[in-house]
Design a protein around this motif. Sequence first.
Motif, short mmCIF file in Angstrom:
data_model
loop_
_atom_site.label_atom_id
_atom_site.label_comp_id
_atom_site.label_asym_id
_atom_site.label_seq_id
_atom_site.Cartn_x
_atom_site.Cartn_y
_atom_site.Cartn_z
N VAL A 12 37.46 44.02 47.52
CA VAL A 12 36.85 42.86 48.17
C VAL A 12 37.75 41.63 48.00
O VAL A 12 37.99 40.88 48.95
CB VAL A 12 35.45 42.57 47.58
CG1 VAL A 12 34.94 41.21 48.04
CG2 VAL A 12 34.49 43.66 47.99
N THR A 64 30.56 33.49 46.70
CA THR A 64 29.38 34.23 46.25
C THR A 64 29.68 34.93 44.93
O THR A 64 28.88 34.90 44.00
CB THR A 64 28.98 35.30 47.28
OG1 THR A 64 28.87 34.68 48.55
CG2 THR A 64 27.66 35.94 46.93
N ARG A 65 30.85 35.54 44.86
CA ARG A 65 31.22 36.27 43.66
C ARG A 65 31.21 35.34 42.45
O ARG A 65 30.65 35.66 41.41
CB ARG A 65 32.61 36.88 43.85
CG ARG A 65 33.11 37.61 42.63
CD ARG A 65 34.46 38.24 42.91
NE ARG A 65 34.93 38.99 41.75
CZ ARG A 65 35.58 38.44 40.76
NH1 ARG A 65 35.84 37.15 40.76
NH2 ARG A 65 35.97 39.16 39.73
N GLY A 93 29.93 38.95 54.09
CA GLY A 93 30.51 38.24 52.94
C GLY A 93 29.61 38.18 51.73
O GLY A 93 30.09 38.39 50.61
N ALA A 144 29.31 41.53 49.94
CA ALA A 144 30.62 41.86 49.36
C ALA A 144 30.85 41.06 48.08
O ALA A 144 31.31 41.60 47.08
CB ALA A 144 31.73 41.57 50.37
N GLY A 145 30.48 39.79 48.09
CA GLY A 145 30.65 38.96 46.91
C GLY A 145 29.74 39.42 45.78
O GLY A 145 30.16 39.47 44.61
N MET A 160 34.28 35.15 56.07
CA MET A 160 33.88 36.12 55.05
C MET A 160 34.78 36.00 53.82
O MET A 160 34.31 36.12 52.68
CB MET A 160 33.98 37.52 55.65
CG MET A 160 33.68 38.64 54.71
SD MET A 160 35.09 39.75 54.68
CE MET A 160 35.37 40.01 53.00
N GLY A 165 39.76 39.67 50.96
CA GLY A 165 39.54 38.24 51.11
C GLY A 165 40.84 37.46 51.08
O GLY A 165 41.09 36.59 51.91
N SER A 202 32.65 35.36 50.53
CA SER A 202 32.55 36.40 49.50
C SER A 202 33.16 35.90 48.19
O SER A 202 32.64 36.18 47.11
CB SER A 202 33.25 37.68 49.96
OG SER A 202 34.64 37.52 49.97
N ARG A 203 34.22 35.13 48.29
CA ARG A 203 34.86 34.61 47.08
C ARG A 203 33.90 33.67 46.32
O ARG A 203 33.76 33.76 45.11
CB ARG A 203 36.12 33.85 47.49
CG ARG A 203 36.97 33.38 46.35
CD ARG A 203 38.20 32.69 46.94
NE ARG A 203 39.05 32.15 45.91
CZ ARG A 203 40.37 32.18 45.96
NH1 ARG A 203 40.97 32.74 46.97
NH2 ARG A 203 41.08 31.65 45.00
#
Lengths: 301, 359
Positions: free
Chosen positions: B153, B247-248, B134, B137-138, B240, B157, B244-245
């Motif tokens: 990504v 983190t982005r 994750g 990916a983020g 994840m 998600g 990832s969302r």
Amino acid sequence: MTTLNAWLLDPNPKSRLQSRAGQTWLSWLRFRRNPLAMIGLGISVALILMSIFAPLLAPYDPIAQSLPDRLLPPLTPGHWMGTDDFGRDIYSRILYGSRITLDIVLLVILTAPVVGLIIGTVAGYFGGWVDAVLMRITDIFLAFPKLILALALVAVLGPGMVNAVLAIAVTSWPPYARVARAETLTVRNSDYIAATRLQGASSLRLIWGHVMPMCLPSVIIRVTLYMAGVILTAAGLGFLGLGVQPPLPEWGLMISAGRKFLFEQWWVATMPGLAIFVVSLGFNLLGDGLRDVLDPRSAGK
Amino acid sequence: MAPLSKTDTSDAAAQTSAALRFAKQSASTLFSLLITFVGLLAVTFFISRVIPIDPVTAILGERATGEQIAALTEKLGMNDPLWQQFGIYVWDVFHGDLGQSVRTRDPILSEIGRYFPATLELSTLGILIGVIVGIPAGVLGATKPGSWRDLLVRLVGLMGYSMPVFWLGLMGLLLFYGELGWVGGPGRLDSMYEMMLDMSVPPVTHMILIDTALAGEWDMFWNALSHIILPASLLGYLSMAYISRMTRSFMMNELGQEYITTARVKGMPERRVVWVHAMRNVAVPLITVVALSYAYLLEGAVLTETIFAWPGLGRYITDALLVADMPAVLGGTIVVGAVYIGINMLSDFLYRLADPRAR
């Protein structure tokens, strides 16, 4: 059309109605530019149409059994999604199942957000010990794992659709209370509230008429984003046998029925799961799009 | 010389006061943890008292005499005022007494002690997979927003958010176990190994991967891994999606800051800018995100364990549900709730430790 457009986009609206209509129109124009959100809207509208016209669209009765036709694979003439272990057409059952799904979603979004809105605005408006007590209760419910609390509640109340709705609603109001309280705190001390209070308006009138409307947009955004979660939780309860009872065509229940012969007749469990997936994806896309349009804070992102 | 020593002392004073504030905040966090936990008990207590199933008839059966019923009602303390009953309830729970299972007549806490390690093992492996996949990916999405990789990504998600976990589990079994035969089926081991387990592996941690590795039973270890990998990846996928969302969005926010521009202007390699400079600041809010998804996985485990016949806490609760063993259901709820609260508080604590501004 051009005159309507001009009226909507008039920079100097003549009435409140015109100004509101213009704002809505602009939001729609922004929303329309987001293809994913439009797909979400399309899926949601399709779900509503499906559930309204289910009796017209469904080729078979969703409940009547027809044992000679049991477990026919997909693409069999007349049963393009196949049949289940009682010979019932899966496509017809999914169509009728959309009514149950929509019922549950509607019932939950008519209860949980309303309760959250009331608790949040009251806590934010009065502050002090009222706020402290109400927010402590909210935190306690937030600290609960939602699905497990819902399970325990349904176990106590007994399985069934109304109890499932109740359990989901009881576990899902806290976030709305948080949002409503935060919004209330930002408007509580504004001049227009003070002016209305000086005119002698009661607290009830202030909260109902002047604070709650300000909280509505953020609550509505949360509701759309949460609808997918409601569908998934309801399906989970149905899957565990705690929601809607057989022979009703609830999607989670249908998956659980297909689980017995997953490896031999895969379609029985697969098809209703696809329906749940498409519908909750639709609501998620719609919610994301609405948030981008209605919430100015996230507009830049 | 004089002003210098003055700043010295004020620095030391500032440090002690900061430490004091930290201690104070931790104490108040601990206090609110206690309140929340008692609140949780109030909810389960309320649920257990409004049950339509009468606990007295549940124990004695339908054909008990009036005398027996009266005696047991007295013994269970059900004639006491409600607040007193609640006090006893809280007292019992704080002393590790969650009551007795109606089904097995065993103390619930010791039963849960046997089931919990399996859940812990599954969700820990799940969160590891979620973090390892994750976060990169983020970051990938944040460094090239709008690119096809970013869209991919986000879409993957979003699909994770929209899929019913029990259905995804069934589909995974159908594909990877039924069709391809890449992984083991439901359960923690093949039945052949299951029988050998008690004889050759001492239950040190009750976590099968660790126990088999400690005992040097590598065949059994690989078999257990082939069984756990599918449910763990499934839970990993769910976390994840969220990790990832977040983190982005944190990373995009951070990359817009001025110190990042400065670092780039200095000619620092982009990889270093992102993974060292920005990541240091992204990591702080990520602690909370990872902790939240870890807590959430405990919940996701309920349905996953049902699908994969995994002998964990979730399965314990659902099995108890099916036979209307309410004390066991509520005991499980209390334990999951307590772990949930504990993880939340721990993340709060770590957050303040990692971010000086939050102190």
